[in-house]
Design a protein around this motif. Sequence first.
Motif, PDB file in Angstrom:
ATOM      1  N   LEU A   1       8.100  -9.629  -6.548  1.00  0.00           N
ATOM      2  CA  LEU A   1       7.648  -8.654  -7.526  1.00  0.00           C
ATOM      3  C   LEU A   1       7.041  -7.445  -6.819  1.00  0.00           C
ATOM      4  O   LEU A   1       6.336  -7.584  -5.822  1.00  0.00           O
ATOM      5  CB  LEU A   1       6.595  -9.289  -8.440  1.00  0.00           C
ATOM      6  CG  LEU A   1       5.983  -8.390  -9.504  1.00  0.00           C
ATOM      7  CD1 LEU A   1       7.025  -7.963 -10.527  1.00  0.00           C
ATOM      8  CD2 LEU A   1       4.826  -9.099 -10.175  1.00  0.00           C
ATOM      9  N   GLN A   2       7.333  -6.268  -7.329  1.00  0.00           N
ATOM     10  CA  GLN A   2       6.756  -5.044  -6.797  1.00  0.00           C
ATOM     11  C   GLN A   2       5.898  -4.397  -7.884  1.00  0.00           C
ATOM     12  O   GLN A   2       6.365  -4.184  -8.993  1.00  0.00           O
ATOM     13  CB  GLN A   2       7.852  -4.083  -6.350  1.00  0.00           C
ATOM     14  CG  GLN A   2       8.671  -4.631  -5.200  1.00  0.00           C
ATOM     15  CD  GLN A   2       9.729  -3.644  -4.739  1.00  0.00           C
ATOM     16  OE1 GLN A   2       9.711  -2.479  -5.091  1.00  0.00           O
ATOM     17  NE2 GLN A   2      10.644  -4.126  -3.935  1.00  0.00           N
ATOM     18  N   LEU A   3       4.630  -4.122  -7.528  1.00  0.00           N
ATOM     19  CA  LEU A   3       3.691  -3.528  -8.476  1.00  0.00           C
ATOM     20  C   LEU A   3       2.979  -2.347  -7.836  1.00  0.00           C
ATOM     21  O   LEU A   3       2.632  -2.394  -6.653  1.00  0.00           O
ATOM     22  CB  LEU A   3       2.606  -4.547  -8.864  1.00  0.00           C
ATOM     23  CG  LEU A   3       3.016  -5.762  -9.675  1.00  0.00           C
ATOM     24  CD1 LEU A   3       1.849  -6.731  -9.787  1.00  0.00           C
ATOM     25  CD2 LEU A   3       3.478  -5.332 -11.057  1.00  0.00           C
ATOM     26  N   ALA A   4       2.726  -1.332  -8.621  1.00  0.00           N
ATOM     27  CA  ALA A   4       1.918  -0.215  -8.138  1.00  0.00           C
ATOM     28  C   ALA A   4       0.504  -0.728  -7.882  1.00  0.00           C
ATOM     29  O   ALA A   4      -0.026  -1.555  -8.629  1.00  0.00           O
ATOM     30  CB  ALA A   4       1.899   0.904  -9.177  1.00  0.00           C
ATOM     31  N   CYS A   5      -0.100  -0.246  -6.800  1.00  0.00           N
ATOM     32  CA  CYS A   5      -1.454  -0.645  -6.452  1.00  0.00           C
ATOM     33  C   CYS A   5      -2.139   0.514  -5.735  1.00  0.00           C
ATOM     34  O   CYS A   5      -1.516   1.533  -5.444  1.00  0.00           O
ATOM     35  CB  CYS A   5      -1.462  -1.890  -5.575  1.00  0.00           C
ATOM     36  SG  CYS A   5      -0.796  -1.615  -3.917  1.00  0.00           S
ATOM     37  N   ILE A   6      -3.414   0.326  -5.441  1.00  0.00           N
ATOM     38  CA  ILE A   6      -4.188   1.303  -4.683  1.00  0.00           C
ATOM     39  C   ILE A   6      -4.800   0.564  -3.493  1.00  0.00           C
ATOM     40  O   ILE A   6      -5.734  -0.219  -3.667  1.00  0.00           O
ATOM     41  CB  ILE A   6      -5.318   1.933  -5.527  1.00  0.00           C
ATOM     42  CG1 ILE A   6      -4.834   2.465  -6.857  1.00  0.00           C
ATOM     43  CG2 ILE A   6      -6.079   2.981  -4.705  1.00  0.00           C
ATOM     44  CD1 ILE A   6      -3.991   3.707  -6.772  1.00  0.00           C
ATOM     45  N   PRO A   7      -4.273   0.770  -2.270  1.00  0.00           N
ATOM     46  CA  PRO A   7      -4.904   0.155  -1.095  1.00  0.00           C
ATOM     47  C   PRO A   7      -6.295   0.758  -0.903  1.00  0.00           C
ATOM     48  O   PRO A   7      -6.486   1.971  -1.007  1.00  0.00           O
ATOM     49  CB  PRO A   7      -3.976   0.545   0.054  1.00  0.00           C
ATOM     50  CG  PRO A   7      -2.674   0.882  -0.596  1.00  0.00           C
ATOM     51  CD  PRO A   7      -3.048   1.468  -1.940  1.00  0.00           C
ATOM     52  N   MET A   8      -7.269  -0.108  -0.656  1.00  0.00           N
ATOM     53  CA  MET A   8      -8.660   0.325  -0.521  1.00  0.00           C
ATOM     54  C   MET A   8      -9.320  -0.394   0.645  1.00  0.00           C
ATOM     55  O   MET A   8      -8.880  -1.471   1.038  1.00  0.00           O
ATOM     56  CB  MET A   8      -9.432   0.066  -1.821  1.00  0.00           C
ATOM     57  CG  MET A   8      -8.786   0.712  -3.036  1.00  0.00           C
ATOM     58  SD  MET A   8      -9.695   0.436  -4.561  1.00  0.00           S
ATOM     59  CE  MET A   8     -10.672   1.930  -4.568  1.00  0.00           C
ATOM     60  N   VAL A   9     -10.383   0.202   1.155  1.00  0.00           N
ATOM     61  CA  VAL A   9     -11.114  -0.369   2.291  1.00  0.00           C
ATOM     62  C   VAL A   9     -12.609  -0.189   2.066  1.00  0.00           C
ATOM     63  O   VAL A   9     -13.036   0.770   1.398  1.00  0.00           O
ATOM     64  CB  VAL A   9     -10.644   0.262   3.624  1.00  0.00           C
ATOM     65  CG1 VAL A   9     -10.999   1.740   3.693  1.00  0.00           C
ATOM     66  CG2 VAL A   9     -11.185  -0.500   4.803  1.00  0.00           C
ATOM     67  N   ARG A  10     -13.373  -1.090   2.640  1.00  0.00           N
ATOM     68  CA  ARG A  10     -14.841  -0.981   2.594  1.00  0.00           C
ATOM     69  C   ARG A  10     -15.397  -1.370   3.947  1.00  0.00           C
ATOM     70  O   ARG A  10     -15.068  -2.429   4.477  1.00  0.00           O
ATOM     71  CB  ARG A  10     -15.440  -1.871   1.525  1.00  0.00           C
ATOM     72  CG  ARG A  10     -16.960  -1.783   1.523  1.00  0.00           C
ATOM     73  CD  ARG A  10     -17.574  -2.137   0.209  1.00  0.00           C
ATOM     74  NE  ARG A  10     -18.945  -1.660   0.216  1.00  0.00           N
ATOM     75  CZ  ARG A  10     -19.991  -2.450   0.162  1.00  0.00           C
ATOM     76  NH1 ARG A  10     -19.852  -3.744   0.069  1.00  0.00           N
ATOM     77  NH2 ARG A  10     -21.204  -1.939   0.192  1.00  0.00           N
ATOM     78  N   GLU A  11     -16.209  -0.491   4.502  1.00  0.00           N
ATOM     79  CA  GLU A  11     -16.915  -0.773   5.750  1.00  0.00           C
ATOM     80  C   GLU A  11     -18.057  -1.720   5.449  1.00  0.00           C
ATOM     81  O   GLU A  11     -18.796  -1.538   4.476  1.00  0.00           O
ATOM     82  CB  GLU A  11     -17.444   0.517   6.377  1.00  0.00           C
ATOM     83  CG  GLU A  11     -16.368   1.539   6.703  1.00  0.00           C
ATOM     84  CD  GLU A  11     -15.394   1.079   7.790  1.00  0.00           C
ATOM     85  OE1 GLU A  11     -15.824   0.358   8.718  1.00  0.00           O
ATOM     86  OE2 GLU A  11     -14.211   1.449   7.711  1.00  0.00           O
ATOM     87  N   LEU A  12     -18.236  -2.737   6.294  1.00  0.00           N
ATOM     88  CA  LEU A  12     -19.285  -3.722   6.080  1.00  0.00           C
ATOM     89  C   LEU A  12     -20.488  -3.532   7.003  1.00  0.00           C
ATOM     90  O   LEU A  12     -21.521  -4.135   6.796  1.00  0.00           O
ATOM     91  CB  LEU A  12     -18.731  -5.135   6.269  1.00  0.00           C
ATOM     92  CG  LEU A  12     -17.614  -5.548   5.312  1.00  0.00           C
ATOM     93  CD1 LEU A  12     -17.081  -6.915   5.676  1.00  0.00           C
ATOM     94  CD2 LEU A  12     -18.109  -5.525   3.868  1.00  0.00           C
ATOM     95  N   VAL A  13     -20.327  -2.714   8.051  1.00  0.00           N
ATOM     96  CA  VAL A  13     -21.416  -2.530   9.012  1.00  0.00           C
ATOM     97  C   VAL A  13     -22.189  -1.270   8.715  1.00  0.00           C
ATOM     98  O   VAL A  13     -21.736  -0.378   8.058  1.00  0.00           O
ATOM     99  CB  VAL A  13     -20.910  -2.489  10.467  1.00  0.00           C
ATOM    100  CG1 VAL A  13     -20.402  -3.861  10.849  1.00  0.00           C
ATOM    101  CG2 VAL A  13     -19.844  -1.438  10.657  1.00  0.00           C
TER     102      VAL A  13
END
Length: 155
Positions: A143-155
Amino acid sequence: MFTIRRATQSDSQTAFDIRLLAIRHQCVGAYTTEQIQVWTAGSPENGYSELMEKHFYLGCIRGNPVATGMLDLEKSEIGAIFVLPSFMQLGIGMRVLRHLEHLARDLGLERVNLEATLNAAEFYRRCGFVGDTPAIYHSPSGLQLACIPMVRELV
């Protein structure tokens, strides 16, 4: 009382059901009916039960699972955050997310990433994740779905 516990193999059907109900409730409007049907088809034996071997957790109220969440250490990725519809908007998803972030930090990760569904991107932004560029998520089922790749810094 809300608690978070590590899932076991015997929890795979429960986790799958939480996912199915959350997607069918929350993703309407962000994805087509056909996409949602394909996305929620199958059973835990179609690969979902294997996720229980990772850092997969259940959020429970009075011992009853109402939410899921997973940390994939190999990919530094948070995923599978789903909440039963009757427990949405109570802060449970955020509590599961924060649990996974603390775990990631404790295990030495400096950042985590995820692929937000279109309906969940704003939630993740409020939680400190960054990302706006649309992409396509390719599920193991094809399955292919639209998404938004996201990142969060933890330090």
